[in-house]
Scaffold this active site. Structure first.
Site, mmCIF file in Angstrom:
data_model
loop_
_atom_site.group_PDB
_atom_site.id
_atom_site.type_symbol
_atom_site.label_atom_id
_atom_site.label_comp_id
_atom_site.label_asym_id
_atom_site.label_seq_id
_atom_site.Cartn_x
_atom_site.Cartn_y
_atom_site.Cartn_z
ATOM 1 N N LYS A 1 0.760 -1.304 -0.022
ATOM 2 C CA LYS A 1 0.092 0.062 -0.013
ATOM 3 C C LYS A 1 1.057 1.291 -0.056
ATOM 4 C CE LYS A 1 -3.176 -0.364 2.920
ATOM 5 N NZ LYS A 1 -3.855 -0.577 4.218
ATOM 6 N N ARG B 1 -2.728 3.363 8.974
ATOM 7 C CA ARG B 1 -2.942 2.195 8.306
ATOM 8 C C ARG B 1 -2.099 1.567 8.127
ATOM 9 N NH1 ARG B 1 -4.470 5.059 2.625
ATOM 10 N NH2 ARG B 1 -5.743 2.891 2.172
ATOM 11 N N GLY C 1 -7.982 -6.228 4.642
ATOM 12 C CA GLY C 1 -8.942 -6.050 5.901
ATOM 13 C C GLY C 1 -8.552 -6.743 7.222
ATOM 14 N N MET D 1 -5.740 -6.268 9.164
ATOM 15 C CA MET D 1 -5.331 -5.353 10.182
ATOM 16 C C MET D 1 -6.193 -4.142 10.454
ATOM 17 S SD MET D 1 -1.111 -6.198 9.492
ATOM 18 C CE MET D 1 -1.149 -5.940 7.956
ATOM 19 N N ARG E 1 -4.334 -1.456 -5.897
ATOM 20 C CA ARG E 1 -3.627 -2.876 -5.869
ATOM 21 C C ARG E 1 -4.085 -3.750 -6.889
ATOM 22 N NH1 ARG E 1 -6.503 -4.008 -0.374
ATOM 23 N NH2 ARG E 1 -8.603 -4.354 -1.072
ATOM 24 N N HIS F 1 -10.736 -45.593 -6.914
ATOM 25 C CA HIS F 1 -11.286 -45.792 -8.348
ATOM 26 C C HIS F 1 -12.102 -44.742 -8.723
ATOM 27 C CE1 HIS F 1 -14.191 -47.725 -10.901
ATOM 28 N NE2 HIS F 1 -13.195 -48.474 -11.375
ATOM 29 N N SER G 1 7.010 -45.584 -22.917
ATOM 30 C CA SER G 1 6.102 -44.663 -22.328
ATOM 31 C C SER G 1 6.133 -44.861 -20.716
ATOM 32 C CB SER G 1 4.606 -44.635 -22.833
ATOM 33 O OG SER G 1 3.943 -43.869 -22.067
ATOM 34 N N CYS H 1 2.733 -41.458 -19.051
ATOM 35 C CA CYS H 1 1.354 -41.395 -19.008
ATOM 36 C C CYS H 1 1.128 -41.760 -17.572
ATOM 37 C CB CYS H 1 0.582 -42.304 -20.063
ATOM 38 S SG CYS H 1 1.107 -43.918 -19.908
ATOM 39 N N TYR I 1 6.895 -36.127 -24.459
ATOM 40 C CA TYR I 1 5.351 -35.738 -24.403
ATOM 41 C C TYR I 1 4.622 -36.060 -23.095
ATOM 42 C CZ TYR I 1 4.278 -40.435 -25.601
ATOM 43 O OH TYR I 1 3.986 -41.919 -25.625
HETATM 44 P P1 ADP Z 1 -7.035 -2.205 4.359
HETATM 45 O O1 ADP Z 1 -5.859 -2.286 4.533
HETATM 46 O O2 ADP Z 1 -7.945 -3.080 5.166
HETATM 47 O O3 ADP Z 1 -7.550 -1.863 2.980
HETATM 48 P P2 ADP Z 1 -7.068 0.837 4.736
HETATM 49 O O4 ADP Z 1 -5.639 1.169 5.044
HETATM 50 O O5 ADP Z 1 -7.082 0.723 3.140
HETATM 51 O O6 ADP Z 1 -7.196 -0.724 5.218
HETATM 52 O O7 ADP Z 1 -8.178 1.686 5.242
HETATM 53 C C1 ADP Z 1 -9.494 1.184 5.348
HETATM 54 C C2 ADP Z 1 -10.380 2.563 5.060
HETATM 55 O O8 ADP Z 1 -10.180 3.509 5.902
HETATM 56 C C3 ADP Z 1 -9.902 3.146 3.609
HETATM 57 O O9 ADP Z 1 -10.611 2.221 2.311
HETATM 58 C C4 ADP Z 1 -10.609 4.280 3.675
HETATM 59 O O10 ADP Z 1 -11.886 4.282 3.316
HETATM 60 C C5 ADP Z 1 -10.346 4.715 4.925
HETATM 61 N N1 ADP Z 1 -9.211 5.491 5.180
HETATM 62 C C6 ADP Z 1 -7.845 5.175 5.360
HETATM 63 N N2 ADP Z 1 -7.202 6.359 5.492
HETATM 64 C C7 ADP Z 1 -7.935 7.312 5.134
HETATM 65 C C8 ADP Z 1 -7.614 8.752 5.038
HETATM 66 N N3 ADP Z 1 -6.425 9.219 4.966
HETATM 67 N N4 ADP Z 1 -8.467 9.499 4.671
HETATM 68 C C9 ADP Z 1 -9.961 9.276 4.516
HETATM 69 N N5 ADP Z 1 -10.329 7.870 4.638
HETATM 70 C C10 ADP Z 1 -9.377 6.872 4.833
HETATM 71 MG MG MG Z 2 -7.992 -0.477 1.776
#
Ligand code: ADP
Ligand code: MG
Ligand code: MG
Length: 778
Positions: free
Chosen positions: A38, A101, A110, A112, A257, A373, A653, A721, A741
């Site tokens: 990320k 984040r 999702g 962490m 991503r 079988h 074979s 085979c 083959y």
């Molecule tokens: P994940 O790793 O689960 O995708 P993210 O780091 O993308 O988690 O965060 C989840 C959500 O939080 C993002 O999709 C976004 O909607 C919101 N978010 C994170 N940082 C910001 C920010 N700086 N401004 C606005 N929304 C944010």
């Molecule tokens: Mg995200």
């Protein structure tokens, strides 16, 4: 740089070297091993000129230090925060808020924590601690275990200024894919919610609208998003999954991503991207996986997630099918003749069930493993199968089975999903197989790269036709046993075996010749120029005998004579031909007669050979015929004598099923029923050697045999085979040891073509055989 070279360098981009713990999103340091995906992608997007909320990343090295010492690089964080405040023109808590984040080098969507709306430095510090701790939360640990992500990788933390999708009516948040992840069609695909932050989208608190609503409400933002999508695709050269927020009409990108996709989409996107000059054909081939292709060749449940399975068993043969429950082959045949779709449910299957399996749409067994079988036969026929569903309890007398307290009677409707091993009540909607033009195109490219030949194991005209549509270059193994198993043949072969005098026996042979000639004519008609290798009979005679009580003492005595202590190692294969040449003579003669009627490129091969003397004995039966002649390499001795044997034959074979049994001294059925699962559980064996070729044992023997064979006869053709020949890791290995083959079930042909091409492409870029062989541990 060409576009492909540019993509390649973007894929491994690292930018500048930088040893510090904290890195600005505005910098040019973008090592994924330090910033996580990320974080590194946010840097790339900032460089591309997209509007990314400013911020900085606390590196994975900082995480590792924190894990050891509990300390964060406080000074560096403060310094970075001061720069951020200057850049934003606002102070933290006074008009500036940030999010913290997670950002790992492997995608764990999702799993962490994310903390939003932070307004002071202490909160930032505790948020970073929380993010780092969340690397080891239960969810994340479980996700890593399932997806085989090493727990040592660690995570970075991103501190980023907040943007507000909930500010006003011209604000909102959404997620878009640059192409449709199920169909692969180019164009924005996703969802948007007005006046909300991202969490509300994920948590389902508000029902999102299709992204097209943004097009009507804020067309300029939509157009901008399309531009961003194109820019990101041409930078990363792959379909992207983008998180964005709109704040009072201004678009911010929060994440991008590589997008997850269905097998169908994977193929279409790869092929389309070649046409768009984003990637090369090689790259397109490398991106599609064997399981992507596998899913396309079998019927699938439309929406499996909506239904609750009654029970789970082993996913023995892929595909989905619904039908009425029947408990034996006779009922299966009777119902299917009436046009009723049926699922054959058996404690386990044996050769007597073949006709029933052929008539059924799918098979469910209570016992037996992935190479039982039922599993092998259904896979070859391309029918779905669940094996070893131990939660079902079959009562063949009352003709019903019980599963978790529920009684299913003969005639009740069920659906099986052999791709996942799930059993469902009722008939669920199933998606049809379709070979898309993109798949055909990709397969054509694959054929241009691969070195391995790809042939099919096929015993019936239907299987030959299927193999041809999937792109087989020939039939590498046509077994003749199955032709003997049909009910009307059984009585004739029994007559031959039990004949009390030479005249009766000759009569039976004559009858068999007529039947086999007709069989071969039907097969040859389907070949349409493809070569075929016919294997002469390889069944222990006793399997043809009646098991029921027989009255005549003569017959009883003959059966007793034929019974063997260990039929697997008994009077079968070429041994039968040595003691009783008439059967093979008859088969050769039938082939010649059929060829006279329908010209065909035919070779014959002989099973279970141990010495060149046997080969010579059978070859003598071929006098006057120009059929090509080969032997199956499926005994250890034949492998050790390959140099001598090679001089007497046109081709080898390897039959890797029997060869594996011989090398391990395991009988496959017994091993799978009794102890193999324990061996796998305890890690004594890494893989089931009947599914994945054992390169360290069986493979070594094959390498030795191939070495001496080519010394004996330089241009001897060498095929494989066996069940393992269609398995991706085994294919890579077989490529490496110089096999000419591979022959596999028709439904595996496209997978083998793909993997064979991937292997050839990889070999050019230099991955070694040692890598495939793995460490010398067992
Ligand atoms: P994940 O790793 O689960 O995708 P993210 O780091 O993308 O988690 O965060 C989840 C959500 O939080 C993002 O999709 C976004 O909607 C919101 N978010 C994170 N940082 C910001 C920010 N700086 N401004 C606005 N929304 C944010
Ligand atoms: Mg995200
Ligand atoms: Mg064999």
């Amino acid at each position: 740089m060409s576009p492909e070279e540019e993509c390649l360098s973007n894929a491994v981009e690292k930018g500048a070297v930088d040893m510090s713990y904290v890195h600005s999103l505005r910098g040019d340091f973008k090592d994924k091993n330090q910033l996580g995906n990320k974080g590194a992608n946010l840097v790339s997007m900032t460089q591309l000129g997209l509007s990314i909320p400013p911020g900085f990343v606390i590196s994975i090295d900082a995480y590792k230090k924190w894990r050891e010492t509990g300390l964060l690089p406080d000074e560096d964080i403060k310094e970075a925060l001061t720069s951020l405040e200057t850049e934003m023109g606002r102070k933290l808590g006074e008009g500036l808020e940030v999010s913290v984040r997670s950002s790992g080098p492997a995608s764990m969507p999702g799993m962490m924590d994310t903390i939003l709306n932070i307004g002071d430095i202490d909160q930032i510090n505790s948020a970073i601690n929380r993010i780092f701790e969340s690397w080891d939360n239960l969810r994340a640990v479980e996700y890593r275990r399932i997806n085989k992500i090493p727990p040592t990788l660690g995570t970075a933390a991103i501190v980023q200024s907040m943007v507000y999708g909930n500010r006003d009516e011209r604000s909102g948040t959404g997620v878009v894919f640059t192409r449709n992840p199920s169909t692969g069609r180019k164009g924005l695909f996703g969802e948007y919610i007005v006046k909300a932050q991202g969490e509300e989208l994920v948590s389902g608190a508000q029902t999102p609208k299709p992204i097209s609503t943004l097009k009507s409400t804020m067309p300029e933002v939509y157009a901008e998003l399309e531009k961003v999508a194109n820019k990101l695709e041409s930078h990363f050269c792959d379909m992207q999954d983008i998180e964005f927020t709109v704040e009072s009409g201004k678009l911010y990108i929060l994440q991008t991503r590589t997008g997850k996709r269905s097998g169908h989409a994977a193929v279409k996107i790869s092929v389309d991207m070649v046409a768009e000059n984003l990637i090369t054909r090689e790259e397109a081939i490398m991106r599609v996986t064997a399981s992507d292709i596998q899913g396309l060749l079998h019927k699938q449940l439309k929406t499996p997630e909506v239904y609750h399975p009654l029970a789970k068993g082993l996913n023995a043969a892929p595909g989905a099918a619904g039908g009425r429950v029947v408990f034996d082959a006779i009922e299966a045949l009777a119902q299917s003749k009436k046009g009723v779709k049926v699922i054959l449910v058996r404690p386990e299957t044996n050769p007597d069930d073949i006709q029933g399996i052929a008539a059924a749409d799918g098979v469910l067994t209570q016992k037996g493993g992935l190479t039982s079988h039922a599993a092998i036969v259904t896979r070859a026929m391309g029918k779905p199968c669940i094996c070893g569903a131990e939660d079902i309890n079959i009562d063949l007398v009352t003709r019903q089975f019980v599963v978790n307290g529920q009684v299913i009677k003969e005639g009740d409707e069920i659906t099986i999903d052999g791709t996942t091993g799930s059993l469902y009540l009722g008939i669920l909607p199933v998606e049809d197989v379709s070979i898309s033009p993109e798949l055909t195109e990709l397969m054509g490219w694959a054929d241009g790269f691969k070195r391995l030949g790809v042939r099919a194991n096929a015993d019936t005209p239907g299987a030959i036709a299927q193999a041809a549509t999937f792109g087989a270059e020939g039939i590498g193994l046509c077994r003749t046993e199955r032709m003997f198993n049909a009910p009307e043949r059984l009585s004739v072969i029994r007559q031959f075996i039990l004949a009390e005098n030479a005249a009766r026996q000759a009569e039976a042979i004559e009858h068999l010749r007529e039947l086999q000639t007709r069989d071969f004519i039907a097969l040859f008609r389907e070949l349409k120029g493809l070569p075929i290798i016919i294997r002469l009979l390889d069944l222990p005679l006793h399997e043809f005998l009646p098991s029921e009580e027989v009255s005549e003492s003569q017959v009883r005595q003959r059966i007793a004579e034929l019974r063997e202590t260990n039929p697997m190692l008994g009077h079968r294969g070429v041994r039968l031909a040595v003691t009783n040449p008439d059967l093979y003579k008859m088969q050769i003669n039938a082939i010649e007669q059929a060829r006279a009627e329908v010209p065909a490129n035919v070779s014959i091969m002989v099973p279970q050979v141990i010495t060149s003397q046997e080969a010579l004995t059978v070859r003598a039966l071929l006098k006057g015929s120009n059929l090509k002649f080969g032997v199956m390499m499926e005994t250890v001795r034949a492998c050790m004598r390959a140099g001598r044997l090679a001089r007497e034959v046109d081709f080898f074979s390897f039959g890797t099923n029997d060869l594996t049994q011989a090398v391990y001294s395991f009988s496959r059925e017994d091993a799978e029923k009794k102890f193999l699962s324990t061996y796998l559980q305890l890690g004594i064996l890494q893989d089931n050697p009947f599914e994945v070729l054992d390169v360290k044992g069986v493979g070594r023997l094959m390498e030795t045999a191939i070495f001496w064979a080519r010394r004996g006869k330089k241009d001897i053709e060498i095929g494989v085979c066996g069940e393992q020949a269609g398995e991706p890791r085994s294919i890579r290995y077989l490529h490496g040891i110089g096999v000419d083959y591979i022959s596999c079930s028709p439904y595996r042909i496209p997978i083998v073509r793909l993997v064979a091409a991937q292997t050839a492409i990889q070999a050019r870029s230099g991955s070694s055989q040692a890598e495939i062989r793995g460490a010398e541990t067992s």
